[in-house]
Design a protein around this motif. Structure first.
Motif, PDB file in Angstrom:
ATOM      1  N   TYR A 838       3.463  -3.617  13.520  1.00  0.00           N
ATOM      2  CA  TYR A 838       2.356  -3.542  12.571  1.00  0.00           C
ATOM      3  C   TYR A 838       2.068  -2.078  12.231  1.00  0.00           C
ATOM      4  CZ  TYR A 838       1.518  -8.356  14.105  1.00  0.00           C
ATOM      5  OH  TYR A 838       1.655  -9.693  14.409  1.00  0.00           O
ATOM      6  N   SER A 839       1.867  -1.804  10.938  1.00  0.00           N
ATOM      7  CA  SER A 839       1.514  -0.438  10.542  1.00  0.00           C
ATOM      8  C   SER A 839       0.136  -0.056  11.056  1.00  0.00           C
ATOM      9  CB  SER A 839       1.576  -0.288   9.020  1.00  0.00           C
ATOM     10  OG  SER A 839       0.659  -1.179   8.387  1.00  0.00           O
ATOM     11  N   ASP A 840      -0.707  -1.034  11.349  1.00  0.00           N
ATOM     12  CA  ASP A 840      -2.002  -0.802  11.981  1.00  0.00           C
ATOM     13  C   ASP A 840      -2.506  -2.155  12.444  1.00  0.00           C
ATOM     14  OD1 ASP A 840      -4.186   0.524  12.947  1.00  0.00           O
ATOM     15  OD2 ASP A 840      -5.016   1.102  10.998  1.00  0.00           O
ATOM     16  N   ASN A 841      -3.477  -2.139  13.354  1.00  0.00           N
ATOM     17  CA  ASN A 841      -4.049  -3.390  13.832  1.00  0.00           C
ATOM     18  C   ASN A 841      -5.372  -3.091  14.514  1.00  0.00           C
ATOM     19  OD1 ASN A 841      -4.222  -6.194  14.337  1.00  0.00           O
ATOM     20  ND2 ASN A 841      -2.022  -6.291  14.796  1.00  0.00           N
ATOM     21  N   TYR A 842      -6.083  -4.154  14.858  1.00  0.00           N
ATOM     22  CA  TYR A 842      -7.455  -4.034  15.346  1.00  0.00           C
ATOM     23  C   TYR A 842      -8.247  -3.150  14.385  1.00  0.00           C
ATOM     24  CZ  TYR A 842      -5.926  -6.364  19.594  1.00  0.00           C
ATOM     25  OH  TYR A 842      -5.433  -7.293  20.485  1.00  0.00           O
ATOM     26  N   ILE A 843      -8.223  -3.541  13.126  1.00  0.00           N
ATOM     27  CA  ILE A 843      -8.788  -2.705  12.076  1.00  0.00           C
ATOM     28  C   ILE A 843     -10.196  -3.163  11.722  1.00  0.00           C
ATOM     29  CG2 ILE A 843      -6.521  -2.155  11.111  1.00  0.00           C
ATOM     30  CD1 ILE A 843      -7.146  -4.182   8.882  1.00  0.00           C
ATOM     31  N   SER A 844     -10.988  -2.215  11.249  1.00  0.00           N
ATOM     32  CA  SER A 844     -12.318  -2.510  10.725  1.00  0.00           C
ATOM     33  C   SER A 844     -12.324  -2.181   9.240  1.00  0.00           C
ATOM     34  CB  SER A 844     -13.378  -1.689  11.457  1.00  0.00           C
ATOM     35  OG  SER A 844     -13.424  -2.048  12.830  1.00  0.00           O
ATOM     36  N   VAL A 845     -12.965  -3.046   8.454  1.00  0.00           N
ATOM     37  CA  VAL A 845     -12.970  -2.900   7.000  1.00  0.00           C
ATOM     38  C   VAL A 845     -14.423  -2.803   6.531  1.00  0.00           C
ATOM     39  CG1 VAL A 845     -12.083  -3.812   4.823  1.00  0.00           C
ATOM     40  CG2 VAL A 845     -10.921  -4.378   6.970  1.00  0.00           C
ATOM     41  N   VAL A 846     -14.775  -1.678   5.908  1.00  0.00           N
ATOM     42  CA  VAL A 846     -16.149  -1.482   5.454  1.00  0.00           C
ATOM     43  C   VAL A 846     -16.389  -2.307   4.198  1.00  0.00           C
ATOM     44  CG1 VAL A 846     -16.228   0.824   6.465  1.00  0.00           C
ATOM     45  CG2 VAL A 846     -15.570   0.560   4.058  1.00  0.00           C
ATOM     46  N   PRO A 847     -17.638  -2.539   3.838  1.00  0.00           N
ATOM     47  CA  PRO A 847     -17.939  -3.369   2.655  1.00  0.00           C
ATOM     48  C   PRO A 847     -17.257  -2.840   1.394  1.00  0.00           C
ATOM     49  CG  PRO A 847     -19.922  -3.016   3.943  1.00  0.00           C
ATOM     50  CD  PRO A 847     -18.870  -2.153   4.556  1.00  0.00           C
ATOM     51  N   GLY A 848     -16.628  -3.771   0.665  1.00  0.00           N
ATOM     52  CA  GLY A 848     -15.990  -3.432  -0.588  1.00  0.00           C
ATOM     53  C   GLY A 848     -14.631  -2.776  -0.462  1.00  0.00           C
ATOM     54  N   GLU A 849     -14.132  -2.624   0.775  1.00  0.00           N
ATOM     55  CA  GLU A 849     -12.866  -1.927   0.990  1.00  0.00           C
ATOM     56  C   GLU A 849     -11.744  -2.930   1.242  1.00  0.00           C
ATOM     57  OE1 GLU A 849     -11.701   1.903   3.654  1.00  0.00           O
ATOM     58  OE2 GLU A 849     -12.116   0.087   4.815  1.00  0.00           O
ATOM     59  N   THR A 850     -10.514  -2.509   0.914  1.00  0.00           N
ATOM     60  CA  THR A 850      -9.319  -3.278   1.221  1.00  0.00           C
ATOM     61  C   THR A 850      -8.413  -2.459   2.126  1.00  0.00           C
ATOM     62  OG1 THR A 850      -9.365  -4.514  -0.860  1.00  0.00           O
ATOM     63  CG2 THR A 850      -7.252  -4.378   0.276  1.00  0.00           C
ATOM     64  N   LYS A 851      -7.922  -3.076   3.180  1.00  0.00           N
ATOM     65  CA  LYS A 851      -6.938  -2.437   4.066  1.00  0.00           C
ATOM     66  C   LYS A 851      -5.607  -3.156   3.893  1.00  0.00           C
ATOM     67  CE  LYS A 851      -9.152   0.637   6.794  1.00  0.00           C
ATOM     68  NZ  LYS A 851      -8.690   2.019   7.057  1.00  0.00           N
ATOM     69  N   ASN A 852      -4.543  -2.364   3.744  1.00  0.00           N
ATOM     70  CA  ASN A 852      -3.201  -2.913   3.574  1.00  0.00           C
ATOM     71  C   ASN A 852      -2.378  -2.664   4.826  1.00  0.00           C
ATOM     72  OD1 ASN A 852      -3.621  -3.723   0.810  1.00  0.00           O
ATOM     73  ND2 ASN A 852      -3.559  -1.555   0.286  1.00  0.00           N
ATOM     74  N   ILE A 853      -1.746  -3.713   5.334  1.00  0.00           N
ATOM     75  CA  ILE A 853      -0.969  -3.656   6.568  1.00  0.00           C
ATOM     76  C   ILE A 853       0.437  -4.161   6.280  1.00  0.00           C
ATOM     77  CG2 ILE A 853      -0.819  -4.401   8.986  1.00  0.00           C
ATOM     78  CD1 ILE A 853      -3.327  -2.757   8.320  1.00  0.00           C
ATOM     79  N   THR A 854       1.420  -3.494   6.854  1.00  0.00           N
ATOM     80  CA  THR A 854       2.807  -3.941   6.765  1.00  0.00           C
ATOM     81  C   THR A 854       3.266  -4.398   8.141  1.00  0.00           C
ATOM     82  OG1 THR A 854       3.285  -2.394   4.967  1.00  0.00           O
ATOM     83  CG2 THR A 854       5.165  -3.280   6.169  1.00  0.00           C
TER      84      THR A 854
END
Length: 876
Positions: A838-854
């Motif tokens: 995983y390019s990242d994990n155990y992630i937190s996403v703030v309001p209105g944000e998108t996180k992209n993971i490979t």
């Protein structure tokens, strides 16, 4: 023609061809039988007419236990308390695990001077070898770390049907597994690994890994056998990664063994970049010589760099000996190498070693490695996955711990590929070899200080292992032993004669916490601590300037625990201040070395766990914070207090709960991703004590026109911009930027909150981000437990075979989507697809944000991957 080509390729694969000359592996079709059930001699057993129809199938390479497990005669020793159901060799006696191994193979009698060689790359611990009714090894063959090659040309059957029979004897003594490090210590009287008698992170291996544990292969040559090629690269000056480079020097040598009865003259040669380098040579009858070839200057070389600093370019040359009488190649070897040079210097400010690669100083972020599998079930695929995980953690070094073994060439090939520098220990440990008084040891310190019993075998094995791995670009340093020097009559020839002659290009340190490595001005043993620490201590409490061992935690999540703990034992540890380790722990957990890892006071601030799933989730919060803080703390004092650190430890060779970034089944936990985040080459972070923001630049280039953005989020999701500032920064440096303590103290006082840091380049592209969660003024995470649920949108697509792209979007209004664990699973079974990267994990996403993971993984037939996301305040 096409059918013939396909058939040839199939034959090559099934025969186990190695990437060298005419060589194939004997890796299937073996049979085994216990010595206790036969009185027949090796001369009889190795006769092809001798019946082995009632013998069981054997695993080679492997051990007695791996064969017994394959035949379902023992339960999986890594599950539950199964290991207790398997007889221990100390109680049964050595004969119980002394086994015959037999392999029938086809090899015709050679013609025209062709020679056939039989090589064992590792047996444990001693053996007798028979072929077609005759004994092969005329002299004793013992020692776990010793390759042996035998010329079997005259022993082959005329009809091409051959039988190889090997009786393998266990170590002697086997050592008593009494709960000590290495049991009673006597396992170290052998030249073998020590953990098999038990350690604080593993239970005893019942057969002490007796068996033909490494590869066995047949090799065909002419009368001259080319052996142990040696490649050295010299890279003068200080280099910068890139397309244009000054010249480098290549030095090549090899051993030539003439098996014939007459002198043979010819040419040793190789080709590189279209140039042919040659050396004329003559080899006397029945003799062996080493030949050095003319130095070759590589123009504009492609350099090999540690991970994060540049490419891991590799060269490949074919070294061959051509007979001048007929211009035929007698033998050849293919060698892969990287062009790079390792140097060290003493930093008088930190009082520790600095490591340089190609003239550039490298801040070391490393992990201690035990062994890939405690029962020696090695594979290229597992090595590749494990080393890739280390690369993905943004580490640049692995240290091979001295209580295990010299790692296999396939391990080093993976390290070459992924840019991992390696420190290779020799086979000593302070625990077994007498550094400390220890009532659990059978013999006194002075006696243990002389272990192993056969010092000559140690030196012979060291010479052989050095030759086996010295060409690998990743091998950077040799270490005499773990927390102790070898005995002086081993240390001095190893340091002063053997290594200078056989290598001479790498740093040798006498033992792992030596003052010559890292001056121990703080007292103690020079390493540790080994338990969970308050995260502030990593930043503010100075430790050894190049700490060879620090760290400890690593309990996996619920899915990981399910794999090796029976459901009736899946009981969360409970805090108990009166208990030995301040926790009441299920005995199966204790057996898998949970006790003493120290979660008790670090989970309670999140609230007492309600069940095993809640415990496992909160353990991941602790894991992430521990390893992010550890590496950030060391990095914050780069070149000021420290020149590097090596985490104890990053992986487990069995189902232990102590110190691991991923479990035995290659499933990563939050330790890996906290470490990955904190170890970024360019990294933004915040001191947990002073709330001072900092930037670490590990690269060789300065940072210009970077923008630091700091935001606070409360647990309802309300955002406050704390600061936004342009910064400049020199190369290979850490820098304090902006104090946020006054701004944060008031906001965190009641329920705690979040700090979101971003580092942007001049095009507003994200270079680094970091997301911290803070307790309230009492040190409790009350706000986390008050958070409302939030809805996330998850999308995924298959970007390529074995590659998935995942996006997680949080709603515009509402709280942070906190601590989301992403997993890809088999849509039919629900089980995780492993390994997955995983390019990242155990992630937190703030309001209105998108996180992209490979995510990358190995596609399997009939397996459709599905994405599962589970977070603190999001629905599964």
């Amino acid at each position: 023609m096409r059918k013939h080509i396909v058939l040839i390729l199939i034959c090559l694969v099934t025969a186990g061809w190695l990437p060298a000359q005419n060589r194939y592996e004997l890796n299937s079709g073996w049979k085994c039988h216990p010595l206790s059930q036969t009185k027949d001699r090796g001369e009889n057993i190795s006769n092809p007419s001798y019946s082995i129809s009632k013998w069981k199938n054997a695993v080679v390479p492997g051990t007695v236990l791996t064969s017994l497990l394959a035949n379902k005669e023992i339960p999986d020793p890594f599950y539950g308390m199964n290991n207790e159901k398997i007889p221990d060799i100390y109680d049964t006696g050595r004969d119980y695990y002394t086994y015959w191994f037999v392999k029938d193979f086809q090899e015709n009698t050679p013609v025209n001077g062709e020679q056939i060689w039989l090589t064992f790359r590792g047996i444990n611990y001693s053996c007798e070898i028979y072929l077609n009714g005759q004994k092969v090894n005329k002299e004793k063959y013992e020692g776990m770390f010793l390759r042996k090659t035998f010329n079997i040309t005259g022993l082959l059957s005329k009809n091409g049907k051959n039988r190889l029979a090997v009786i393998v004897y266990p170590p002697d003594p086997v050592g008593k597994p009494n709960g000590g490090q290495g049991g009673d210590g006597r396992i170290a009287k052998n030249v073998s690994h020590q953990y098999v008698a038990g350690w604080d992170w593993i239970q005893p291996i019942r057969d002490r890994n007796t068996g033909i544990w490494d590869k066995v292969y047949i090799e065909k040559t002419g009368l001259v056998n080319l052996k142990n090629p040696h490649v050295i690269t010299l890279v003068p000056g200080k280099r910068i990664p890139g397309d244009k480079q000054d010249e480098a020097v290549l030095k090549v040598s090899a051993e030539l063994q003439n098996a014939g009865n007459a002198k043979i003259s010819g040419t040793l040669k190789y080709e590189i970049n279209g140039d042919i380098v040659t050396q004329k040579v003559s080899v006397d009858a029945n003799s062996e010589i080493e030949v050095s070839m003319p130095d070759y200057t590589i123009k504009n070389p492609k350099l090999w760099w540690p991970s994060g600093y540049g490419n891991q370019d590799l060269y490949k040359i074919k070294i061959e000996f051509v007979d001048e009488s007929n211009q035929k190649t007698q033998d050849f070897e293919i060698v892969q190498f990287g062009v790079r040079e390792i140097q060290t210097e003493w930093n008088s400010h930190t009082r520790s070693k600095e490591i340089y690669v190609n003239g550039q100083r490298i801040f070391i972020k490393g992990g201690n490695w035990i062994i890939s599998d405690a029962m020696l079930r090695f594979s290229n695929e597992r090595y590749d996955a494990e080393i890739r995980y280390h690369r993905d953690m943004n580490l640049n070094l692995i240290r091979i711990w001295g209580g295990a073994l010299t790692e296999r060439p396939e391990f080093y090939e993976a390290c070459n590929k992924y840019g991992m520098l390696v420190i290779q220990d020799f086979w000593f440990s302070g625990d077994c070899n007498g550094r400390w008084l220890d009532p659990l040891k059978a013999e006194d310190q002075w006696t243990r200080r002389k272990y192993p019993d056969n010092h000559g075998l140690v030196l012979e094995s060291a010479i052989d292992m050095i030759k086996m791995i010295r060409n690998h670009a990743s091998l950077a340093m040799w270490c005499g032993g773990n927390e102790i020097k070898p005995p002086v009559d081993i240390l001095l020839p190893l340091r002063d004669t053997i290594l200078p002659k056989l290598d001479g290009t790498r740093w040798f340190i006498d033992y792992s916490n030596s003052d010559e490595w890292s001056y121990n001005f703080l007292g103690g043993n020079g390493d540790g601590p080994y338990t969970i620490q308050p995260i502030e201590s990593f930043w503010e409490k100075q430790t050894w300037p190049f700490n060879s061992e620090v760290g400890s935690v690593g309990v996996g999540d619920y899915e990981s625990l399910l794999r090796f703990i029976p459901k009736e034992n899946l009981i969360a540890p409970r805090y108990n201040p009166d208990a030995k380790f301040k926790e009441d722990v299920d005995p199966v957990w204790t057996y898998h070395t949970y006790s003493g890892v120290g979660y008790e006071n670090h989970i309670l601030p999140y609230g007492e766990p309600t069940d095993i799933k809640d415990f496992a989730m909160k353990a991941q919060l602790v894991n992430y914070n521990q390893y992010r803080a550890l590496i950030e703390g060391f990095s914050s004092h780069m070149w000021e207090w420290y020149t590097g650190t090596i985490i104890w430890k990053t992986q487990n060779p069995w189902t232990s709960m102590r110190g691991q970034m991923y479990d035995y089944y290659l499933d990563p936990n939050a330790c890996l991703f906290g470490l990955r985040k904190g170890s970024e080459m360019i990294h933004i972070m915040c001191n947990p004590v002073t709330k001072q923001t900092m930037v670490v630049n590990n690269s060789f280039e300065p940072l210009n026109d970077m923008m630091l953005v700091a935001k606070h989020y409360d647990y309802a999701g309300n955002e406050t911009l704390l600061t936004q500032e342009v910064l400049y920064m020199e190369a290979s440096h850490s820098k304090k930027i902006i104090p946020l303590q006054k701004q944060l103290e008031e906001k965190l006082k009641e329920d705690g909150g979040f700090l979101y840091l971003q580092l942007l380049d001049r095009n507003q592209k994200l270079v680094s981000d970091n997301f911290y969660w803070y307790p309230n003024a009492k040190g409790e995470y009350t706000g986390l437990n008050k958070m409302n649920k939030t809805e996330i949108k998850v999308t995924s697509r298959i970007a390529a075979s074995g590659k998935m792209e995942i996006s997680i979007t949080n709603a515009e209004k509402g709280p942070v989507a906190f601590f989301n664990r992403i997993a890809i699973v088999d849509s039919k079974t629900g089980e995780r697809i492993l390994p997955a990267f995983y390019s990242d994990n155990y992630i937190s996403v703030v309001p209105g944000e998108t996180k992209n993971i490979t995510v990358e993984y190995t596609p399997q037939p009939d397996v459709t991957p599905k994405v599962v996301v589970l977070g603190w305040n999001t629905e599964k």
